[in-house]
Scaffold this motif. Structure first.
Motif, PDB file in Angstrom:
ATOM      1  N   GLY A 292     -36.614   3.256 -19.724  1.00 31.88           N
ATOM      2  CA  GLY A 292     -35.557   4.252 -19.855  1.00 31.88           C
ATOM      3  C   GLY A 292     -35.130   4.477 -21.293  1.00 31.88           C
ATOM      4  O   GLY A 292     -35.943   4.456 -22.223  1.00 31.88           O
ATOM      5  N   TYR A 293     -33.820   4.673 -21.482  1.00 30.22           N
ATOM      6  CA  TYR A 293     -33.292   4.923 -22.818  1.00 30.22           C
ATOM      7  C   TYR A 293     -33.469   3.685 -23.707  1.00 30.22           C
ATOM      8  O   TYR A 293     -33.286   2.549 -23.266  1.00 30.22           O
ATOM      9  CB  TYR A 293     -31.809   5.278 -22.751  1.00 30.22           C
ATOM     10  CG  TYR A 293     -31.515   6.627 -22.146  1.00 30.22           C
ATOM     11  CD1 TYR A 293     -31.771   7.796 -22.850  1.00 30.22           C
ATOM     12  CD2 TYR A 293     -30.954   6.729 -20.874  1.00 30.22           C
ATOM     13  CE1 TYR A 293     -31.479   9.041 -22.298  1.00 30.22           C
ATOM     14  CE2 TYR A 293     -30.661   7.968 -20.312  1.00 30.22           C
ATOM     15  CZ  TYR A 293     -30.933   9.117 -21.031  1.00 30.22           C
ATOM     16  OH  TYR A 293     -30.645  10.339 -20.470  1.00 30.22           O
ATOM     17  N   ARG A 294     -33.777   3.931 -24.980  1.00 28.62           N
ATOM     18  CA  ARG A 294     -33.903   2.859 -25.953  1.00 28.62           C
ATOM     19  C   ARG A 294     -32.521   2.372 -26.397  1.00 28.62           C
ATOM     20  O   ARG A 294     -31.488   2.915 -26.002  1.00 28.62           O
ATOM     21  CB  ARG A 294     -34.708   3.351 -27.167  1.00 28.62           C
ATOM     22  CG  ARG A 294     -36.137   3.758 -26.866  1.00 28.62           C
ATOM     23  CD  ARG A 294     -36.985   2.562 -26.462  1.00 28.62           C
ATOM     24  NE  ARG A 294     -38.364   2.945 -26.247  1.00 28.62           N
ATOM     25  CZ  ARG A 294     -39.320   2.877 -27.170  1.00 28.62           C
ATOM     26  NH1 ARG A 294     -39.030   2.460 -28.390  1.00 28.62           N
ATOM     27  NH2 ARG A 294     -40.566   3.227 -26.879  1.00 28.62           N
ATOM     28  N   ALA A 295     -32.527   1.352 -27.261  1.00 28.43           N
ATOM     29  CA  ALA A 295     -31.277   0.752 -27.726  1.00 28.43           C
ATOM     30  C   ALA A 295     -30.348   1.805 -28.324  1.00 28.43           C
ATOM     31  O   ALA A 295     -30.759   2.620 -29.150  1.00 28.43           O
ATOM     32  CB  ALA A 295     -31.576  -0.316 -28.756  1.00 28.43           C
ATOM     33  N   GLY A 296     -29.097   1.808 -27.858  1.00 31.49           N
ATOM     34  CA  GLY A 296     -28.093   2.724 -28.381  1.00 31.49           C
ATOM     35  C   GLY A 296     -28.215   4.142 -27.882  1.00 31.49           C
ATOM     36  O   GLY A 296     -27.476   5.018 -28.341  1.00 31.49           O
ATOM     37  N   LYS A 297     -29.106   4.394 -26.923  1.00 33.78           N
ATOM     38  CA  LYS A 297     -29.335   5.750 -26.435  1.00 33.78           C
ATOM     39  C   LYS A 297     -28.898   5.879 -24.971  1.00 33.78           C
ATOM     40  O   LYS A 297     -28.901   4.927 -24.219  1.00 33.78           O
ATOM     41  CB  LYS A 297     -30.815   6.122 -26.541  1.00 33.78           C
ATOM     42  CG  LYS A 297     -31.428   5.902 -27.918  1.00 33.78           C
ATOM     43  CD  LYS A 297     -30.818   6.801 -28.975  1.00 33.78           C
ATOM     44  CE  LYS A 297     -31.520   6.605 -30.314  1.00 33.78           C
ATOM     45  NZ  LYS A 297     -30.934   7.471 -31.374  1.00 33.78           N
ATOM     46  N   GLY A 298     -28.557   7.112 -24.592  1.00 33.64           N
ATOM     47  CA  GLY A 298     -28.172   7.400 -23.221  1.00 33.64           C
ATOM     48  C   GLY A 298     -26.673   7.534 -23.060  1.00 33.64           C
ATOM     49  O   GLY A 298     -25.888   7.023 -23.867  1.00 33.64           O
ATOM     50  N   PRO A 299     -26.223   8.234 -22.007  1.00 36.38           N
ATOM     51  CA  PRO A 299     -24.789   8.465 -21.802  1.00 36.38           C
ATOM     52  C   PRO A 299     -23.997   7.202 -21.528  1.00 36.38           C
ATOM     53  O   PRO A 299     -22.779   7.195 -21.686  1.00 36.38           O
ATOM     54  CB  PRO A 299     -24.746   9.423 -20.604  1.00 36.38           C
ATOM     55  CG  PRO A 299     -26.065   9.282 -19.942  1.00 36.38           C
ATOM     56  CD  PRO A 299     -27.052   8.931 -20.995  1.00 36.38           C
ATOM     57  N   GLY A 300     -24.680   6.134 -21.122  1.00 30.34           N
ATOM     58  CA  GLY A 300     -23.981   4.883 -20.865  1.00 30.34           C
ATOM     59  C   GLY A 300     -24.168   3.848 -21.956  1.00 30.34           C
ATOM     60  O   GLY A 300     -23.807   2.681 -21.778  1.00 30.34           O
TER      61      GLY A 300
END
Length: 276
Positions: A95-103
């Protein structure tokens, strides 16, 4: 008929990068991997034997929001989807990498809240659909050696049966300093005539040995022929990541079930020791 990968002593793989329709089925044997980075439609079955893998590519750091999510595993089978014991359909750490994504945060979220943690301040936001989960799990904030990556997304549809004796998972992952900062669980959405087996369906947050584990993601299970889930003897979980014993798990995600004839689906929030 169809596509077969693996079966030998050396690793073998097939990657799908454009939407694909297969007249026949797909079978992943021992040491064989299908990487499905675009939707696949089969006239027959998708089968994952022991030692076989079906996955999608890990999303790059340029993916930052649900509007630009890139890689997800989407498969439709005109017959069955079968995952034998020892077989895996997995989007763990994709999924999203470190520090990325809405959560994204020091405790990355998806379907659950932060719970107890030791280091840093601030967690991200919960997001995604309980009934129709398709979003990736968020990554942890990139601090103090933490590089946890969220779980990816799996969407499986079978006209007849999904049988899971192995595992179907989109679990968050820890990387770098595995003591802290794992990713949040991703999404698993299964639709079938009926669901059978004794295996595992999971969108758990990643575990850590100390603290700041990611929250649980989201799982949804739909039956279009069976009127209940009595044929399913396995586990379906979206638990928060396990931390040190004194902290327990972070927040649980959601597991949603809906069978034929049910007016409303039924959602569960469960973290191993308690549920609602």
């Amino acid at each position: 008929r169809g596509l077969i990968v693996g079966g030998g002593t050396a690793a073998a793989g097939i990657r799908v990068t454009q939407p694909l329709t297969v007249t026949g089925g797909m079978e992943a044997l021992t040491n064989g991997t299908f990487t499905l980075d675009a939707p696949v439609n089969l006239t027959e079955s998708l089968v994952v034997r022991s030692g076989g893998v079906v996955t999608h590519t890990a999303n790059p750091a340029t993916v930052t929001h649900p509007t630009n999510e890139l890689y997800k595993l989407v498969a439709w089978a005109g017959a069955d989807i079968i995952v034998d014991k020892g077989g895996r359909i997995t989007a763990n750490g994709c999924g999203y990498r470190a520090g990325k994504g809405p959560g994204a945060g020091n405790v990355p979220l998806h379907g659950g809240t932060a719970g107890n943690y030791n280091y840093g301040g601030g967690e991200g936001d919960t997001y995604g659909s309980i009934a129709h989960p398709v979003t990736l799990g968020s990554g942890c904030s990139n601090i103090n050696g933490g590089h946890g990556v969220g779980g990816g997304a799996v969407r499986l549809t079978a006209v007849r049966e999904v049988r899971v004796e192995g595992s179907v998972t989109a679990v968050g992952a820890a990387a770098g300093n595995a003591n802290y900062y794992s990713g949040a669980g991703g999404s698993v959405w299964i639709t079938a005539g009926r669901l059978t087996g004794t295996g595992t369906v999971s969108a758990n947050g990643g575990d850590t040995t100390m603290s700041n584990a990611g929250s649980g993601g989201r799982v949804a299970l739909y039956l279009e022929d069976a009127t209940d889930f009595s044929d399913w003897k396995g586990f379906a979980t979206a638990r928060g990541g396990q931390q040190a014993t004194s902290l327990g798990r972070t927040g649980a995600g959601t597991v949603y079930r809906k069978a034929k004839g049910w007016t409303l689906g039924r959602g569960t929030i469960e973290n191993g020791d308690s549920y609602i």
